[in-house]
Design an enzyme around this catalytic site. Structure first.
Site, short mmCIF file in Angstrom:
data_model
loop_
_atom_site.label_atom_id
_atom_site.label_comp_id
_atom_site.label_asym_id
_atom_site.label_seq_id
_atom_site.Cartn_x
_atom_site.Cartn_y
_atom_site.Cartn_z
N HIS A 144 10.05 -0.50 8.55
CA HIS A 144 9.05 -1.55 8.66
C HIS A 144 8.20 -2.29 7.91
CE1 HIS A 144 7.34 -0.01 12.50
NE2 HIS A 144 6.93 1.06 11.89
N ASP B 259 0.86 -1.27 0.14
CA ASP B 259 -0.19 -0.40 0.02
C ASP B 259 1.39 1.14 0.12
OD1 ASP B 259 0.96 -0.54 2.57
OD2 ASP B 259 -0.94 0.08 3.71
C1 BDR Z 1 3.16 -0.99 9.01
O1 BDR Z 1 1.68 0.29 8.55
C2 BDR Z 1 1.61 1.43 7.65
O2 BDR Z 1 1.30 2.31 8.00
C3 BDR Z 1 3.31 0.79 6.67
O3 BDR Z 1 4.03 1.17 6.03
C4 BDR Z 1 3.31 -0.59 7.91
O4 BDR Z 1 3.22 -1.42 6.62
C5 BDR Z 1 3.57 0.08 10.01
O5 BDR Z 1 2.42 -0.64 11.27
CA CA Z 2 2.52 -0.91 4.28
#
Ligand code: BDR
Ligand code: CA
Length: 320
Positions: free
Chosen positions: A244, A11
């Site tokens: 992340h 995303d």
């Molecule tokens: C996840 O949430 C999204 O905002 C980031 O892209 C990551 O995949 C972290 O909690």
């Molecule tokens: Ca993400």
């Protein structure tokens, strides 16, 4: 390591874009598809961003647009406070986009690709798990045909990390807990890269500045899109941005950087703990419970942060 066929379910998303660069520039990864979903922004925006990134960075994988909201039919909410309204840190994305998404919804693209390469495809999912759940609903047989599933999502309390949108829920799971629950019920091997490890690795401003100087257009773009995102993390009192989605991408080629624990996983789908992920550790005995009969999956509990950051940088330098 032999070259890995990867479908990237994403995303984009600032850190999603950073993970995409890793996938694109790593020599052992063959990116055979990108599927998009709701999350950091609407699916219209995340799909536009995926196509923009493909065009600008010469990425050839087909893009398939995915679900606009959770499997329950509820409205999607987006993380514009973290990634900006346009999902890429409010950086202007100028110029026409000539590449187009394929004429297949994401979940069907996943099914067709997994069936084309039985036993070979690794699904890397770093957004909400909606597309994976829809693929399983339509064709449960794919669970036995993928090589494995690697996700960024969830939190299990290691290193004190339990949630980032509520005290007990991580964003990718909170955005569609039912989809995650169905994904964890399936008999495909899942490795979970959750906040337990992604909140343990930070990219400092210095690190990002060096990428900007040394990693070509990908490094410069990473610097630009990470300004808004960095601000969010600095305001939370952190000394840099959490790594992340790139941590999950790195797990594909360097699992030895992580310690893990196995056991079946359930997701809380209503009430106060909505979106919480709970693993029953395989080595602990309990009376009969709701985890019985579910497949064991692997969660990451510790990470070698310095080595992970070095591998990310080394890989992006190939763009320079
Ligand atoms: C996840 O949430 C999204 O905002 C980031 O892209 C990551 O995949 C972290 O909690
Ligand atoms: Ca993400």
């Amino acid at each position: 390591m032999p070259v890995q066929k990867v479908i990237y379910d994403t995303d984009p998303g600032v850190d999603d874009a950073m993970a995409l660069f890793f996938l694109h520039y790593h020599p052992d990864i063959d990116l055979i598809g990108i599927t998009t979903g709701h999350g950091n922004a609407s699916v219209e925006i995340t799909t536009r961003n995926a196509l923009y990134l493909e065009q600008r960075f010469g990425i050839a994988a087909p893009v398939a647009r995915g679900a606009a909201g959770p499997v329950t039919g509820q409205d999607a909410h987006h993380a514009s406070g973290v990634h900006g309204e346009n999902g890429l840190g409010e950086v202007e994305l100028s110029g026409d986009i000539d590449v187009q998404a394929v004429d297949l919804p994401a979940h069907r693209f996943i099914i067709e690709t997994v069936r084309r390469y039985p036993g070979e495809v690794r699904l890397l999912a770093v957004g909400r798990m909606t597309n994976l759940a829809l693929a399983l609903r339509e064709d449960p047989g794919i669970a036995g045909l993928v090589k494995d599933v690697v996700i960024m999502g969830g939190a299990f309390g290691y290193n004190g990390h339990l949630g980032n949108v509520t005290p007990c829920a991580e964003a990718n799971i909170y955005g569609d807990p039912q989809a995650a629950e169905e994904m964890f019920a399936a008999r495909w091997p899942i490795s979970v890269i959750g906040l337990d490890v992604t909140h343990e690795v930070l990219m400092s401003r210095d690190y990002l500045q060096r990428l900007a100087a040394e990693a070509g257009d990908a490094g410069r773009f990473t610097w630009e899109i990470s300004r808004f995102y960095e601000n969010f993390y600095i305001n939370k009192g952190l000394a840099g941005i959490s790594v992340h989605d790139a941590s999950a991408a790195i797990y594909l080629v360097a699992p030895e950087l992580f310690e893990t624990r196995t056991g079946p996983i359930k997701v809380v789908c209503d009430g106060l703990a909505f979106g919480q992920t709970i693993q029953r550790p395989a080595h602990v005995g309990f009376p009969p419970n709701e985890w019985d009969g579910r497949p064991a999956h692997r969660i990451c509990t510790a990470v070698k942060g310095r080595e992970l950051l070095a591998l990310y940088r080394e890989t992006l330098l190939r763009a320079g």
